[in-house]
Write a protein that holds these residues in place. Structure first.
Motif, PDB file in Angstrom:
ATOM      1  N   ASP A  62      24.733 -16.335  17.469  1.00 41.26           N
ATOM      2  CA  ASP A  62      24.697 -16.823  18.841  1.00 41.26           C
ATOM      3  C   ASP A  62      23.469 -16.216  19.522  1.00 41.26           C
ATOM      4  O   ASP A  62      22.837 -15.313  18.983  1.00 41.26           O
ATOM      5  CB  ASP A  62      25.991 -16.370  19.548  1.00 41.26           C
ATOM      6  N   LEU A 116      38.585 -22.171  23.070  1.00 40.11           N
ATOM      7  CA  LEU A 116      39.377 -21.055  22.550  1.00 40.11           C
ATOM      8  C   LEU A 116      40.635 -20.858  23.392  1.00 40.11           C
ATOM      9  O   LEU A 116      40.688 -21.235  24.554  1.00 40.11           O
ATOM     10  CB  LEU A 116      38.549 -19.766  22.559  1.00 40.11           C
ATOM     11  N   GLU A 132      32.038 -25.214  21.692  1.00 38.06           N
ATOM     12  CA  GLU A 132      31.957 -24.308  22.848  1.00 38.06           C
ATOM     13  C   GLU A 132      33.211 -23.429  22.960  1.00 38.06           C
ATOM     14  O   GLU A 132      34.310 -23.817  22.587  1.00 38.06           O
ATOM     15  CB  GLU A 132      31.766 -25.195  24.089  1.00 38.06           C
ATOM     16  N   MET A 133      33.014 -22.221  23.499  1.00 41.52           N
ATOM     17  CA  MET A 133      34.109 -21.248  23.608  1.00 41.52           C
ATOM     18  C   MET A 133      35.237 -21.694  24.540  1.00 41.52           C
ATOM     19  O   MET A 133      36.338 -21.171  24.469  1.00 41.52           O
ATOM     20  CB  MET A 133      33.553 -19.904  24.095  1.00 41.52           C
ATOM     21  N   ALA A 170      34.954 -20.228  15.820  1.00 45.97           N
ATOM     22  CA  ALA A 170      33.952 -19.169  15.611  1.00 45.97           C
ATOM     23  C   ALA A 170      33.063 -19.484  14.407  1.00 45.97           C
ATOM     24  O   ALA A 170      31.864 -19.182  14.401  1.00 45.97           O
ATOM     25  CB  ALA A 170      34.641 -17.820  15.430  1.00 45.97           C
TER      26      ALA A 170
END
Length: 267
Positions: free
Chosen positions: A254, A216, A212-213, A232
């Motif tokens: 995505d 990041l 999951e982002m 990514a």
């Protein structure tokens, strides 16, 4: 395009001249754009009804994220749900009912969410699942099958976010697309699944899968370009039979959707 080389029409969300997200209707190559909304705070997540006559979308208000309904040209717009944080509306095949996720504030909306159902003609709405066991967990990103008899959604009931399918009332829920591994050792973060999408014939479900982002650096505050590249690189779209069989990787990407002729497209 469709047969005869004609371009289909799409409704998309992008920023107007003042930087606010609005909805536009255009040809699929981006030509002939018509602005449909003139919101002060922004509109997104448009969904066209299966009969092609209505549009439901999310509009930002001072109270949160509300749901709005309009004709396909943006006219006769009216608010359906005002308070709270309401996201990812989608239609049932009858072009009358919608489902969506109502979520609590937080970094990842899917972590604390429940699915709701509304009759857009009467305005009546309720929580979709009634089983107390179901409501102990977060349920989000709902999409109803083309026949209207089943629902695919994202839930953390097995620990991490996974794609589940159940009857419309939430009964007979089962995980349909278990990943090869639950945890990415090098990144030190769980593998998650989001964004289920039914194929037009109801036989397949596409989904996003990866780390999951929220891991990041823009969320963690720790700059680490190498780790960001690794995260990514985990983003893939998978397809699985709605019966949980024949799981396969489509490729990098995505937000999967399906074309009317049954091909998976991915962002």
């Amino acid at each position: 395009g469709s047969t005869g080389g004609e371009l289909r029409e799409v409704i998309v969300s992008y920023t107007d001249g003042t930087g606010i997200l609005q909805l536009y209707r255009m040809k699929e190559d981006g030509s002939v754009p018509t602005q449909l909304t003139h919101s002060k705070r922004g509109c997104r997540m448009p969904a066209c009804s299966p009969d092609g006559r209505k549009l439901v979308y999310v509009q930002q208000t001072h109270q949160g994220l509300s749901l709005w309904l309009s004709d396909l040209d943006g006219k006769n717009a009216k608010g359906l749900i005002d308070g709270g944080r309401n996201l990812v509306p989608s239609w049932l095949p009858d072009s009358k009912h919608i489902v969506w996720m109502n979520t609590q504030p937080g970094q990842d909306p899917s972590r604390n969410s429940q699915i709701h159902l509304m009759n857009t003609e009467t305005g009546e709405s309720r929580r979709l699942f009634t089983d107390p066991e179901q409501l102990k967990f977060s349920n989000s990103m709902p999409v109803v099958s083309p026949k209207g008899d089943r629902i695919a959604f994202v839930s953390n009931r097995s620990g991490n976010m996974r794609i589940w399918v159940s009857e419309l009332d939430g009964s007979n829920a089962r995980q349909v697309s278990p990943p090869e591994k639950d945890y990415h050792q090098a990144i030190k973060a769980p593998i998650e699944q989001k964004v289920p999408a039914w194929s037009p014939d109801g036989k397949w479900i596409a989904q996003w899968e990866g780390v999951e982002m929220v891991h990041l650096s823009k969320f963690t505050g720790v700059r680490n370009p190498e780790r960001a590249q690794m995260i990514a690189a985990t983003f893939h779209v998978w397809v699985v039979g709605s019966d949980g069989k024949d799981r396969r990787k489509v490729g990098r990407g995505d937000d999967p959707t399906w074309s009317p002729d049954g091909f998976v497209t991915r962002a």
